[in-house]
Design a protein around this motif. Structure first.
Motif, PDB file in Angstrom:
ATOM      1  N   ILE A 293       0.691  -1.233   0.165  1.00  0.00           N
ATOM      2  CA  ILE A 293       0.022   0.062   0.116  1.00  0.00           C
ATOM      3  C   ILE A 293       0.977   1.199   0.149  1.00  0.00           C
ATOM      4  O   ILE A 293       1.978   1.230   0.139  1.00  0.00           O
ATOM      5  N   SER A 294       0.327   2.311  -0.580  1.00  0.00           N
ATOM      6  CA  SER A 294       1.096   3.579  -0.495  1.00  0.00           C
ATOM      7  C   SER A 294       1.114   4.317   0.709  1.00  0.00           C
ATOM      8  O   SER A 294      -0.025   4.024   1.530  1.00  0.00           O
ATOM      9  N   ARG A 295       2.077   5.161   1.222  1.00  0.00           N
ATOM     10  CA  ARG A 295       1.957   5.997   2.487  1.00  0.00           C
ATOM     11  C   ARG A 295       0.768   6.874   2.340  1.00  0.00           C
ATOM     12  O   ARG A 295       0.036   6.899   3.251  1.00  0.00           O
ATOM     13  N   ARG A 296       0.222   7.195   1.269  1.00  0.00           N
ATOM     14  CA  ARG A 296      -1.066   8.244   1.044  1.00  0.00           C
ATOM     15  C   ARG A 296      -2.116   7.357   1.727  1.00  0.00           C
ATOM     16  O   ARG A 296      -3.029   7.935   2.437  1.00  0.00           O
ATOM     17  N   VAL A 297      -2.334   6.078   1.197  1.00  0.00           N
ATOM     18  CA  VAL A 297      -3.274   5.295   1.503  1.00  0.00           C
ATOM     19  C   VAL A 297      -3.393   5.007   3.087  1.00  0.00           C
ATOM     20  O   VAL A 297      -4.531   5.175   3.654  1.00  0.00           O
ATOM     21  N   LEU A 298      -2.162   4.801   3.518  1.00  0.00           N
ATOM     22  CA  LEU A 298      -2.068   4.592   5.035  1.00  0.00           C
ATOM     23  C   LEU A 298      -2.541   5.810   5.755  1.00  0.00           C
ATOM     24  O   LEU A 298      -3.296   5.783   6.795  1.00  0.00           O
ATOM     25  N   LYS A 333       2.192  -9.239  -7.096  1.00  0.00           N
ATOM     26  CA  LYS A 333       1.770  -8.408  -5.927  1.00  0.00           C
ATOM     27  C   LYS A 333       0.461  -7.484  -6.039  1.00  0.00           C
ATOM     28  O   LYS A 333       0.494  -6.820  -7.342  1.00  0.00           O
ATOM     29  N   LEU A 334      -0.354  -7.289  -5.255  1.00  0.00           N
ATOM     30  CA  LEU A 334      -1.341  -6.595  -5.306  1.00  0.00           C
ATOM     31  C   LEU A 334      -0.846  -5.208  -4.800  1.00  0.00           C
ATOM     32  O   LEU A 334      -0.586  -4.925  -3.522  1.00  0.00           O
ATOM     33  N   SER A 335      -1.005  -3.906  -5.602  1.00  0.00           N
ATOM     34  CA  SER A 335      -0.526  -2.851  -5.225  1.00  0.00           C
ATOM     35  C   SER A 335      -1.791  -1.785  -4.883  1.00  0.00           C
ATOM     36  O   SER A 335      -2.498  -1.473  -5.828  1.00  0.00           O
ATOM     37  N   VAL A 336      -1.952  -1.429  -3.821  1.00  0.00           N
ATOM     38  CA  VAL A 336      -3.248  -0.530  -3.411  1.00  0.00           C
ATOM     39  C   VAL A 336      -2.676   0.881  -3.456  1.00  0.00           C
ATOM     40  O   VAL A 336      -2.115   1.466  -2.494  1.00  0.00           O
ATOM     41  N   SER A 352      -2.902  15.813   5.387  1.00  0.00           N
ATOM     42  CA  SER A 352      -1.954  16.742   5.801  1.00  0.00           C
ATOM     43  C   SER A 352      -1.401  17.740   4.848  1.00  0.00           C
ATOM     44  O   SER A 352      -1.469  17.488   3.728  1.00  0.00           O
ATOM     45  N   ASP A 353      -0.878  18.944   5.428  1.00  0.00           N
ATOM     46  CA  ASP A 353      -0.407  19.974   4.631  1.00  0.00           C
ATOM     47  C   ASP A 353       0.460  19.395   3.512  1.00  0.00           C
ATOM     48  O   ASP A 353       0.482  19.940   2.252  1.00  0.00           O
ATOM     49  N   HIS A 354       1.587  18.695   3.757  1.00  0.00           N
ATOM     50  CA  HIS A 354       2.623  18.184   3.124  1.00  0.00           C
ATOM     51  C   HIS A 354       2.161  17.401   1.854  1.00  0.00           C
ATOM     52  O   HIS A 354       2.971  16.940   0.956  1.00  0.00           O
ATOM     53  N   PHE A 355       0.666  17.123   2.038  1.00  0.00           N
ATOM     54  CA  PHE A 355       0.298  16.058   0.912  1.00  0.00           C
ATOM     55  C   PHE A 355       0.133  16.466  -0.451  1.00  0.00           C
ATOM     56  O   PHE A 355       0.428  15.774  -1.289  1.00  0.00           O
ATOM     57  N   GLY A 356      -0.093  17.723  -0.684  1.00  0.00           N
ATOM     58  CA  GLY A 356      -0.146  18.374  -1.981  1.00  0.00           C
ATOM     59  C   GLY A 356      -1.317  17.994  -2.670  1.00  0.00           C
ATOM     60  O   GLY A 356      -1.386  17.839  -3.866  1.00  0.00           O
ATOM     61  N   ALA A 362       4.242  12.714  -7.394  1.00  0.00           N
ATOM     62  CA  ALA A 362       4.973  11.428  -6.814  1.00  0.00           C
ATOM     63  C   ALA A 362       6.245  11.775  -5.849  1.00  0.00           C
ATOM     64  O   ALA A 362       6.806  12.805  -6.094  1.00  0.00           O
ATOM     65  N   GLY A 363       6.649  11.034  -4.946  1.00  0.00           N
ATOM     66  CA  GLY A 363       7.278  11.096  -3.805  1.00  0.00           C
ATOM     67  C   GLY A 363       7.158  10.029  -2.926  1.00  0.00           C
ATOM     68  O   GLY A 363       6.960   9.141  -3.069  1.00  0.00           O
ATOM     69  N   LYS A 364       7.881  10.475  -1.687  1.00  0.00           N
ATOM     70  CA  LYS A 364       7.819   9.646  -0.629  1.00  0.00           C
ATOM     71  C   LYS A 364       6.654   9.287  -0.389  1.00  0.00           C
ATOM     72  O   LYS A 364       6.191   7.937   0.192  1.00  0.00           O
ATOM     73  N   ASP A 365       5.426  10.199  -0.534  1.00  0.00           N
ATOM     74  CA  ASP A 365       4.028   9.695   0.099  1.00  0.00           C
ATOM     75  C   ASP A 365       3.404   8.589  -0.949  1.00  0.00           C
ATOM     76  O   ASP A 365       2.368   7.950  -0.603  1.00  0.00           O
ATOM     77  N   SER A 366       3.921   8.491  -2.321  1.00  0.00           N
ATOM     78  CA  SER A 366       3.501   7.528  -3.002  1.00  0.00           C
ATOM     79  C   SER A 366       4.435   6.116  -2.983  1.00  0.00           C
ATOM     80  O   SER A 366       4.153   5.157  -3.827  1.00  0.00           O
ATOM     81  N   GLU A 367       5.465   6.071  -2.161  1.00  0.00           N
ATOM     82  CA  GLU A 367       6.197   4.942  -2.152  1.00  0.00           C
ATOM     83  C   GLU A 367       5.315   3.756  -1.361  1.00  0.00           C
ATOM     84  O   GLU A 367       4.367   3.928  -0.558  1.00  0.00           O
TER      85      GLU A 367
END
Length: 897
Positions: A293-298, A333-336, A352-356, A362-367
């Motif tokens: 799962i991506s960090r944004r999903v979390l 692998k299943l990618s959410v 969060s404000d840093h989410f944009g 793309a960046g760390k949030d989409s990891e």
């Protein structure tokens, strides 16, 4: 992955699958290429080729031993209810060990997310209840919808069986869904108590556990009957209601243990994250594919407010996996990603404000994060890290890597960080915590007076949570490492030698806590207490002057000391507050205790007025240092003294310069003309007052120099004097008259019914000419029609809600035997429309003054209102709380005119 297999390949897979079902009972040779070739009558090379291809595709598991063994992955996972991420093993022994480790399935309560942290107290309640002789105690699980009541009930049953309290063959878990019998009480009686053909659930003496889900859905008479048939049975109940008003008193008296489950919103973020990971792992096992799962999903899942709590969180996780699965069947692998989450999360989550933004760059949030590698630690690791950090800094000091002062500084930062965690993350509160906090606060206050310990009430809250956390988790020492007990004792003994006075204070606190709370503070808790005392007692090196502020008043001295200490950045000032009724002899005793702790340094006592100026003549002790007394203390004078103490100025020079630098000055400010204003007030909250003022402002044809003020009715009471000193209020408008002195009041109902429009125009005649006043009149008629007011004040369909309110008011007048005035009807239309909106938005008025008296004296009125409001409550799916009914009563029986 290939889509079709030839006949030989299918035979290979079938053979290995069949043999794997017999693992580990059969001989290892059956899993080799040689044995397979002989069994299927194919060449060894072909057998080896097919087996290695299937292993490469992940269908088979492979060992790197000689000979090489191949086993079917899916068969093993299904057989042992596990998921094997590893594809190759060094030997069959390693594979067996992996299966053993993975198949160590969690039992009963261990299956619950947070069983070792957030749910530990609730689980301990369940354990104690079912273990109580001779046959356990009834349990009531209370909590909002979706908080896990039924799961905990089922796990409690599993615990009873696993612990051998009842033999599995003698005990079944029988669910009785009370909600299913809301409209069929006779059927419920038959199922529970039987008839001529059957004995029913409660009519037969068995060891079964009966779980009454949503017991509040049954009538009180049936609940009473259940209560009378509970004796000698293991019974569990649950309710989603926060209060027990609908429950039978007889039944409640027979349930000594109530397990209250917190809503998801009140659980810590760490617990929430553990649940998310847990449910994704469940889905991974279900679809036999690793999940990322991506960090944004979390973050989205963490920050969403779930109305249906855990059940809704689980549904969101499943929905995201389902959406991600579409079109990705060929991927290993299943990618959410964010786009796979259900739409409801985007409507109710603030990123969060840093989410944009949701679809930001793309960046760390989409990891992508591998679910199997996410380990969320909730509680014990925090405590273990705390003690490990304290012991590590002690080790570094012993080896000469740190000085004593550096070690204490590191410890202070570590302890403060953990205290922040206990305040903001472990932010639960209950009666046990509050009682512990009150007792510790009293003990700390006593220590502060006797030893100048400076232990705050905030610290009492932290220590009460630490103690409660240890007790509910049954961790035997605040979670400290068992292997580190000797090291902790060594550190404590070292600090005893270095901080003798502080250690003595700690021992006295421990003794008092044991006396008043019958509670023994564990070694780790004693160490934290000692470090905090040392932190507060840590004086500034090179400074030999302490300052004590003594003032009349409940907190005058404390306020001055706190402000100056904060500005100076150092703790220089201490304080003794002296309420007016306090005898001087009592203050003298406190000052003497303070001087005894000052050793041989200088002390400045800053006092305000009266007998305190000659306090030195009343002291009965011999102070070995130099004592200075300063009168007419103020914050400015104290700050000046503090600066000079920090500069290391000698005491005589310090006091002389402080005297020279503090003289009285004054200015005269001529009285200014008050700004004119109109005040809008609402007992329904500041937001309603603001909306009414906006309607009024829209009616004024041009901008004028007039302030519109908006206040909640209750808040206005405490701010009346300040408002009237700052503003000349032309008039006040609303639905309830706050009775402001010399301020005329205009009822909103009278504006809507056109009775007071001329009066309002008169107040604005100084600001608008005749033509503008006529335009204002027309605008007021348009904007303040009843339908327009309702549309503007609420989000509801005005036509529909007014139709319901009109029907309700007609029924209410008939039931009460009185006709309401036109003014009251208009007011009730507005009040009830806003009431409905509050209930729909789940923000009702939760309390009302004298509510208990109202319930006792106005039961008939309460029942009447609930009957008359049934068309509204049924249509909007809401419940009418007592507090809202009380406000309706107030409006009807306190109507003006």
């Amino acid at each position: 992955m290939r889509t079709r297999l030839n006949q030989t390949q299918e035979g290979v897979l079938q053979y290995i699958s069949k043999r794997t079902q017999e693992f580990p009972k059969v001989t290892p040779e059956v899993f080799t290429a040689n044995h397979l070739a002989g069994a299927l009558n194919i060449s060894r090379n072909s057998a080896s080729q097919y087996l290695n291809e299937f292993a490469k595709e992940g269908l088979l598991l492979k060992t790197n031993s000689r000979p090489v063994y191949f086993l079917n992955r899916e068969v093993l996972e299904n057989e042992y209810h596990i998921r094997i991420n590893q594809s190759t093993f060094e030997s069959l022994g390693e594979l067996k060990e992996a299966i053993r480790r993975l198949s160590m399935r969690k039992k009963n309560f261990a299956k619950a997310v947070g069983s070792d942290a957030g749910l530990s107290y609730e689980i301990s309640q369940c354990r104690m209840a079912v273990n109580y002789p001779p046959g356990g105690l009834p349990l009531l699980f209370s909590g909002e919808e979706g908080t896990g009541k039924s799961l905990l009930a089922k796990l409690t049953y599993e615990y009873v069986v696993d612990e051998g309290l009842i033999k599995p063959e003698d005990c079944k878990f029988r669910l009785f869904s009370c909600r299913s019998y809301v409209n069929a009480p006779a059927e419920a009686v038959k199922v529970l108590f039987g008839d001529e053909n059957s004995k029913g659930l409660l009519g037969t003496k068995t060891a079964d556990i009966i779980y009454f889900k949503d017991i509040n859905c049954l009538g009180r008479e049936l609940q009473d009957r259940i209560a009378m048939h509970m004796e000698g049975r293991r019974v569990f109940f649950s309710t989603s209601l926060l209060s027990f008003e609908t429950m039978s008193r007889l039944l409640l008296e027979k349930i000594p243990v109530i397990v209250r489950l917190l809503p998801l919103e009140e659980r810590s973020l760490a617990e929430k994250e553990q649940m998310i990971v847990h449910y994704y792992k469940q889905e991974s096992l279900r679809i036999h594919r690793p999940i990322r799962i991506s960090r944004r999903v979390l973050e989205l899942l963490l920050n969403y407010r779930y109305d249906r709590n855990i059940s809704q969180l689980k549904s969101c996780v499943q929905a995201s996996c389902m959406n991600a699965f579409q079109g990705s069947e060929e991927e290993k692998k299943l990618s959410v990603q964010v786009v796979h989450l259900p739409e409801e999360l985007f409507r109710g989550t603030r990123l969060s404000d840093h989410f944009g933004g949701v679809m930001g760059k793309a960046g760390k949030d989409s990891e992508l994060l591998d679910i199997d590698q996410l380990n969320v630690h909730i509680n014990s690791d925090k405590e273990q890290l705390l003690y490990e950090s304290l012991l590590e800094s002690y080790r570094q000091m012993k080896q000469g890597e740190l000085s004593f002062e550096a070690m204490m500084k590191q410890n202070r930062e570590t302890v403060n960080s953990y205290f922040d965690y206990m305040i903001f993350e472990k932010n639960y509160s209950n009666e046990k915590i509050r009682v512990t906090e009150q007792v510790l606060t009293q003990i700390f206050q006593d220590m502060n007076q006797r030893y100048d310990a400076s232990l705050s009430s905030n610290f009492a809250l932290v220590m009460s949570r630490i103690v409660y956390n240890r007790m509910r988790n049954n961790m035997g020492g605040s979670g400290q490492m068992q292997e580190g007990k000797e090291s902790l004792l060594e550190l404590q003994q070292y600090l005893q030698g270095e901080c003798r006075r502080e250690y003595g204070i700690m021992e006295e606190i421990v003794s008092l806590a044991e006396k008043h709370l019958e509670l023994t503070l564990e070694r780790g808790e004693q160490l934290l207490l000692l470090l905090k005392i040392c932190q507060n007692q840590d004086r500034i090196h090179g400074l030999n002057t302490r300052v004590l502020v003594v003032c009349h008043g409940y907190s005058t001295a404390s306020s001055i000391a706190d402000v100056v200490n904060q500005i100076c950045g150092k703790r220089i000032f201490d304080a003794i507050d002296m309420p007016i009724e306090t005898k001087t002899s009592v203050v003298v005793e406190q000052i003497e205790c303070y001087l005894e702790t000052a050793l041989n340094g200088n002390v400045i006592i800053m006092v305000d007025i009266g007998s305190l100026e000659t306090i030195d003549s009343m002291l009965r002790i011999q102070f070995d240092g130099t004592l200075g007394i300063v009168n007419n203390v103020s914050t400015r004078l104290a700050l000046d003294v503090g600066d000079k103490v920090l500069a290391g100025m000698p005491l005589p020079e310090l006091l002389e310069k402080a005297k020279e630098g503090n003289t009285v000055s004054y200015r005269i400010i001529e009285k200014k003309k008050k700004e004119e204003a109109i005040l809008f007030v609402s007992e329904l909250g500041n937001d309603i007052a603001r909306k009414v003022s906006q309607l009024f402002l829209r009616s004024i044809p041009r901008q004028i120099e007039l302030r519109l003020l908006c206040y909640d009715y209750e808040d206005l009471r405490s701010q009346t004097a300040g408002l009237q000193s700052q503003y000349h209020i032309l008039f006040c408008a609303g639905m309830a008259d706050p009775a402001l002195m010399e301020v005329p009041f205009v009822y909103l109902e009278d504006i809507i019914s056109f009775k007071q429009i001329e009066t309002v125009k008169g107040y604005l005649s100084e600001y608008l000419d005749e033509q503008e006043l006529q335009q204002f009149h027309r605008n007021l008629l348009k904007n303040f029609s009843l339908q327009n007011v309702i549309e503007y004040l609420t989000i509801l369909n005005a036509d529909k809600v007014l139709e319901f309110v009109d029907e309700t008011l007609e029924q209410l007048q008939i039931a009460l035997g009185r006709r309401f005035s036109a003014k009251t009807v208009i007011g009730l239309n507005i009040h009830i429309s806003c009431l409905v909106e509050r209930l729909v938005k789940k923000t009702p008025i939760m309390s009302h003054m004298d509510e208990e008296v109202f319930v006792k004296e106005q039961k008939k009125f309460i029942d009447t209102v609930r009957i008359c409001f049934r068309n509204i409550t049924d249509h909007y799916g809401v419940e009418l709380p007592i507090s809202e009914i009380h406000y309706v009563w107030d409006y009807i029986y306190h109507e003006a005119g």
